[in-house]
Design an enzyme around this catalytic site. Sequence first.
Site, PDB file in Angstrom:
ATOM      1  N   ASP A  83      29.418  78.311  -1.223  1.00 44.95           N
ATOM      2  CA  ASP A  83      30.353  78.811  -0.211  1.00 44.95           C
ATOM      3  C   ASP A  83      31.807  78.547  -0.597  1.00 44.95           C
ATOM      4  O   ASP A  83      32.596  78.020   0.196  1.00 44.95           O
ATOM      5  CB  ASP A  83      30.066  78.169   1.154  1.00 44.95           C
ATOM      6  CG  ASP A  83      28.595  78.201   1.513  1.00 44.95           C
ATOM      7  OD1 ASP A  83      27.967  79.251   1.303  1.00 44.95           O
ATOM      8  OD2 ASP A  83      28.070  77.174   1.989  1.00 44.95           O
TER       9      ASP A  83
ATOM     10  N   GLU B 283      28.149  86.596   7.616  1.00 47.46           N
ATOM     11  CA  GLU B 283      28.643  85.235   7.811  1.00 47.46           C
ATOM     12  C   GLU B 283      29.779  84.997   6.836  1.00 47.46           C
ATOM     13  O   GLU B 283      30.243  85.918   6.164  1.00 47.46           O
ATOM     14  CB  GLU B 283      27.500  84.225   7.596  1.00 47.46           C
ATOM     15  CG  GLU B 283      26.852  84.330   6.234  1.00 47.46           C
ATOM     16  CD  GLU B 283      25.613  83.467   6.086  1.00 47.46           C
ATOM     17  OE1 GLU B 283      25.305  82.708   7.009  1.00 47.46           O
ATOM     18  OE2 GLU B 283      24.958  83.554   5.036  1.00 47.46           O
TER      19      GLU B 283
END
Length: 533
Positions: free
Chosen positions: A36, A202
């Site tokens: 991420d 997301e």
Amino acid sequence: MSFKTDGQTNNISKVWSPDLGNGYYKNPIIFADYSDPDAIRVGSDYYLVASSFDAVPGLPILHSKDLVNWSIIAHALTRQPPYNIFDKPQHGNGVWAPAIRYHNNEFYIYYPDPDFGIYMIKSKLIGGPWSKPLLIESGKGIIDPCPFWDDNGRAYLIHAFAGSRASIKSILLIQEMNKEGTKIINQGQIVYDGHQKDPTIEGPKLYKRNGYYYIFAPAGGVPTGWQLVLRSENIYGPYERKVVMDQGSTNINGPHQGAWVTTQTGENWFIHFQDRGAYGRVTCLEPMKWLNNWPVIGIDKNGDGKGEPVATYKKPNVDKIYPINNPQESDEFNEGALGIQWQWQANPKPYWYFMNGSDGCLRLYSYQNPDSSVTNNLWNTPNVLLQKFPAEIFQADTKISFHPNTDITNEKAGIVIMGMSYADLAIKSEKDGNYLVYTTCIDAANNQPERESNILKLNSNTIFLRVQVYKDGVCKFGYSLDGNHFNYLAGKFQATLGKWIGAKMGLFCTRDAKTNDAGYVDVDYFRINKLLK
């Protein structure tokens, strides 16, 4: 707790370097589990942050001058709150996808804890000290925040939702903050619903360019998804949708979740991760261009405005050529602090280790897990010292000298490959002396017991341990009594994922009995080298 920070000399990995030395680079630019990723440029410096979950120190910060050569320079979290929770391993919980921004001459990091809410920390210096985490929005399942300061000074926060906690996902919500970015001031509104076309959307990042607000967000799931970009002339939408990168004909699966970065020379680049199974989520770099106010990431082979990842490409054009520099791996333990690559499985205690500078070693003291219900494997043991796999193929070597407390038995110290299943090779104290033991624990995450076998009785308290990692995370353990001739154990161990992370490797020193003093192990070094065939 003391860790080395920035100011180190360049580290050149023996097992993976993306810089090809001819003006080109290869992906991944970081062959390690920095999942991420988010990144920014400040002047001529690039900074990257990534998820760290329950590992401490957390929120790693990496630095580069050219987007290809990176080193670890700091961690923004020295301990993770709530402290009473993260004093014990909390696999898969803790720091999920963070975002970093530079605003009003300060660095800001917003990070989510899916069980507690969204935290903000800030610092005038990238190396810290960072402010105490401030919970700006409490709630379960609020994840992947990204702040945005508009041209008019108003501040916003975009985030997603984790279905496991919020009982809803695949939507993005924008809320307004006070101008300082320290408080949410409205309820906000959903700006995109991905249920029909972009499930599991997301990891949003919010930008502005040429009068458009842009949301860069991954969708479709981690191993198989795509990179989506949304745009609107109003921050609350409605937003147009375009897929700007997917796997295409490449072997880089699920290319998404990352950061748009512009160089000081005006080039556009995109940093993202790729899921590599037991190796975790490795970091890749893609060229990016703008076409009709839409980004195209990677190489668009058929001209449809959707790119695919590159295996090799010309390095970014920055102000000059910089030397090779890779994230830290080996540690000789000759300085007064642990290498910055090391992390514990929980908030550490100061009496877990000592940097024995006079002997040039790391001393790990045996520690009894205070929770007697989870002492049957290392998965729930907090004082396991770990670092990420640095390449697909490599070997790790260490030399240890074991000094158990002779009043008790079953103290144990050695090298470990850690995941939801794990294996270790260690010295263990028994009534009649010390033994070299090999241990596996299959499905440790579900509290399954270890299986331990004696290899040999030791006449010395010093031994050389080795683990070799082959393609696909296949591991082979070995040992030597003299440091030259190695004996390898029969059979191989398959490294496995942790909870949302790749496998890790490292060191431990444990016991299962109460005592008024701990034994210890002295670790001379931990070295990462090319695999010896």
